[in-house]
Design an enzyme around this catalytic site. Structure first.
Site, short mmCIF file in Angstrom:
data_model
loop_
_atom_site.label_atom_id
_atom_site.label_comp_id
_atom_site.label_asym_id
_atom_site.label_seq_id
_atom_site.Cartn_x
_atom_site.Cartn_y
_atom_site.Cartn_z
N CYS A 96 70.66 75.26 -30.52
CA CYS A 96 70.25 73.88 -30.31
C CYS A 96 71.44 72.98 -30.57
O CYS A 96 72.04 73.03 -31.63
CB CYS A 96 69.10 73.49 -31.24
SG CYS A 96 67.56 74.31 -30.85
N LEU A 271 54.62 91.20 8.63
CA LEU A 271 54.55 92.56 9.16
C LEU A 271 55.41 93.48 8.30
O LEU A 271 56.61 93.26 8.15
CB LEU A 271 55.04 92.60 10.61
CG LEU A 271 54.35 91.65 11.60
CD1 LEU A 271 54.85 91.93 13.02
CD2 LEU A 271 52.85 91.78 11.53
N ALA A 272 54.78 94.49 7.72
CA ALA A 272 55.49 95.44 6.85
C ALA A 272 55.20 96.86 7.28
O ALA A 272 54.94 97.74 6.46
CB ALA A 272 55.10 95.22 5.40
N GLY A 273 55.27 97.09 8.58
CA GLY A 273 54.94 98.42 9.09
C GLY A 273 56.12 99.20 9.61
O GLY A 273 55.97 100.31 10.11
N LYS A 283 62.76 98.73 2.84
CA LYS A 283 63.54 97.53 2.54
C LYS A 283 62.68 96.43 1.94
O LYS A 283 63.19 95.56 1.22
CB LYS A 283 64.25 97.02 3.79
CG LYS A 283 63.36 96.77 4.99
CD LYS A 283 64.21 96.50 6.23
CE LYS A 283 63.38 96.40 7.49
NZ LYS A 283 64.21 96.24 8.70
N ASP A 328 47.19 98.41 10.85
CA ASP A 328 47.27 98.35 12.31
C ASP A 328 45.99 98.91 12.91
O ASP A 328 45.47 99.93 12.45
CB ASP A 328 48.45 99.18 12.82
CG ASP A 328 49.80 98.54 12.52
OD1 ASP A 328 49.86 97.30 12.44
OD2 ASP A 328 50.78 99.29 12.36
N ASP A 357 61.58 91.30 6.35
CA ASP A 357 62.99 91.33 5.95
C ASP A 357 63.74 90.10 6.46
O ASP A 357 64.90 90.18 6.85
CB ASP A 357 63.67 92.59 6.47
CG ASP A 357 63.66 92.68 7.99
OD1 ASP A 357 62.89 91.93 8.62
OD2 ASP A 357 64.42 93.50 8.55
#
Length: 471
Positions: A96, A271-273, A283, A328, A357
């Site tokens: 401090c 979208l993570a496919g 990734k 999907d 990504d």
């Protein structure tokens, strides 16, 4: 102004308000950089002069040949009588006033903890009440900070010290000696939360910080990026949530937003496919900004849309994200199948879709595209290499055309465009919002990832000789 959420009577209500600011000033004395002062951004010349006096560099005003502060660049240039010692030996104090550290810790350095369970308001109030009861020195003579870590069962470790940063250091040391893992635990403290406190908590894997007083703006940003829920002003049956309110087990009430904080009638879709074959690992789960890569994308999307849907065929991998996960409907058919599924499962007339990504989403550009969504079925921007279908708005009218294309075996997103009304937002128009076209940049290879990560570190944590923290 900062949007916060105030808990009261079982609800979280939005409000707008100012936050305490931290301002770094790089101090040069006789041409040498000797420290970075972290302070409030006013009367900085007084701060610099007082710091040099109390450190023994000057004793009277005539010792100064020059004292100039540039607030625009955050620098102070001072020339004084005599020469500085060849070697300056910093002393670690209470934290401090003149607490010194050579490097401000980065929240990115922490090990990413498991996704935190939702925390009840009762747990937060009970931990703070128990901390108050344990604060023996404060009750006896005041002027002492206290902190504790715990969980829904109560406090595990607690400490008191004249410096608020030191309380967390003490807890970290005791945990190390006793072999206590603090990952996923909650931190309650009597003191203000600055970046140093937030960074230390992140390094320990703390998932929630609650204080009797306020955080600074830089601490809020750090906690947002690190995935830490940050709470202030825990008192009188209320508290204010500055980051990640989704972890609080309470009904989230929203007032109508005159500022248009979210885009109505649109669901955000991530979208993570993809197989991440060039990256050789998923990734979406790579470390980034103190969390996982996809968490940064999700936070940006959740600021723009009331609901965000993740399209994935491996939902367990993303259990830490507080959103709906859908598969999907045409597995193995690429990004077109992902768009089709997102549109099929959304409850709004339109979706805005991105890949998992794309770290440089531009809110202003997205909001501009959103204004065109009633003019066509597809609102798609043009990038350097052509159309950018994974940064576009799609209307419900596209569903049947997408289905038809998938049934015919087509995997290309643009294959259904002849069956839809398409509005192209030209590259020239895009550059008025994003001159470098970073919005469409994605991460496909390890080289891409390391370039991004190293670039972010340089921007976020420029080198400094010392960091001196206000109390």
């Amino acid at each position: 102004m900062k949007t916060t959420h105030v808990y009261h009577q079982g609800r979280l209500e939005e409000q707008q308000g100012d936050t305490v600011r931290e301002f770094p000033v790089v101090l040069h004395v006789n041409g040498r950089e000797i420290a970075t002062l972290i302070a409030s951004p006013h009367d900085l010349r007084f701060l610099v002069a007082g710091f040099l006096r109390l450190q023994g560099f000057v004793t009277c005003i005539s010792d100064f040949h020059m004292l100039a502060v540039c607030e625009d660049f955050g620098t102070a240039n001072v020339r004084i009588k005599g020469e500085l010692p060849e070697r300056l030996k910093p002393v670690l104090t209470s934290g401090c006033g003149t607490g010194i550290t050579f490097n401000l810790p980065s929240a990115e350095a922490r090990t990413v903890p498991a996704a935190p369970a939702r925390v009840t308001a009762d747990t937060i109030f009970r931990l703070m009440d128990e901390l108050n009861r344990r604060s023996e020195q404060y009750r006896s003579h005041g002027g002492i900070h206290s902190a504790a870590v715990g969980d829904d069962q109560g406090i595990i470790l607690a400490a008191e010290d004249i410096g608020r940063h030191n309380t967390l250091d003490r807890i970290a040391g005791e945990a190390l000696i006793k072999g206590i893992d603090l990952a996923g635990k909650l931190l309650v403290t009597s003191g203000r939360i600055s970046t140093e406190m937030a960074a230390k908590a992140a390094l320990l894997g703390i998932t929630l910080i609650a204080s009797r007083t306020s955080p600074t703006d830089m601490a809020i940003t750090m906690c947002e990026e690190a995935g830490i829920t940050l709470i202030g002003y825990v008192r009188g049956g209320k508290f204010t949530v500055y980051s990640h309110p989704e972890t609080i087990a309470a009904e989230l009430g929203r007032h109508a937003s005159p500022t248009g904080r979210t885009i109505p009638g649109v669901t955000g879709v991530i979208l993570a496919g993809g197989k991440s074959s060039r990256m050789r690992s998923n990734k979406a789960l790579l470390p980034y900004k103190g969390g996982r890569f996809i968490e940064a994308i999700y936070r940006q999307m959740s600021e723009l849309f009331d609901e965000v849907i993740l399209v994935t065929n491996t939902p367990d991998e993303y259990a830490f994200l507080p959103c709906r996960k859908v598969p999907d409907l045409h597995p193995g058919m690429g990004a077109l199948a992902g768009l089709h599924s997102g549109l099929h499962h959304s409850d709004t007339p339109h979706i805005f879709a991105v890949a998992c990504d794309m770290p440089y989403l531009n809110s202003a550009l997205i909001k501009r595209l959103a204004t065109l969504r009633t003019k066509a079925d597809v609102i798609i921007p043009e990038g350097e290499k052509g159309l950018e279908p994974l940064h576009a708005f799609y209307g419900k009218q596209c569903h049947d055309a997408m289905e038809k294309a998938l049934q015919s075996g087509s995997r290309r997103i643009v294959s259904f465009f002849p069956e839809a009304r398409v509005c192209v937002f030209s590259r020239d128009e895009v550059t008025t919002f994003d001159p470098s076209l970073d919005s469409f940049r994605n991460i496909n290879t390890p080289a891409d990832y390391f370039e991004l990560r190293d670039g972010e570190r340089v921007k976020s944590h420029p080198e400094a000789a010392l960091a001196v923290h206000s109390g």
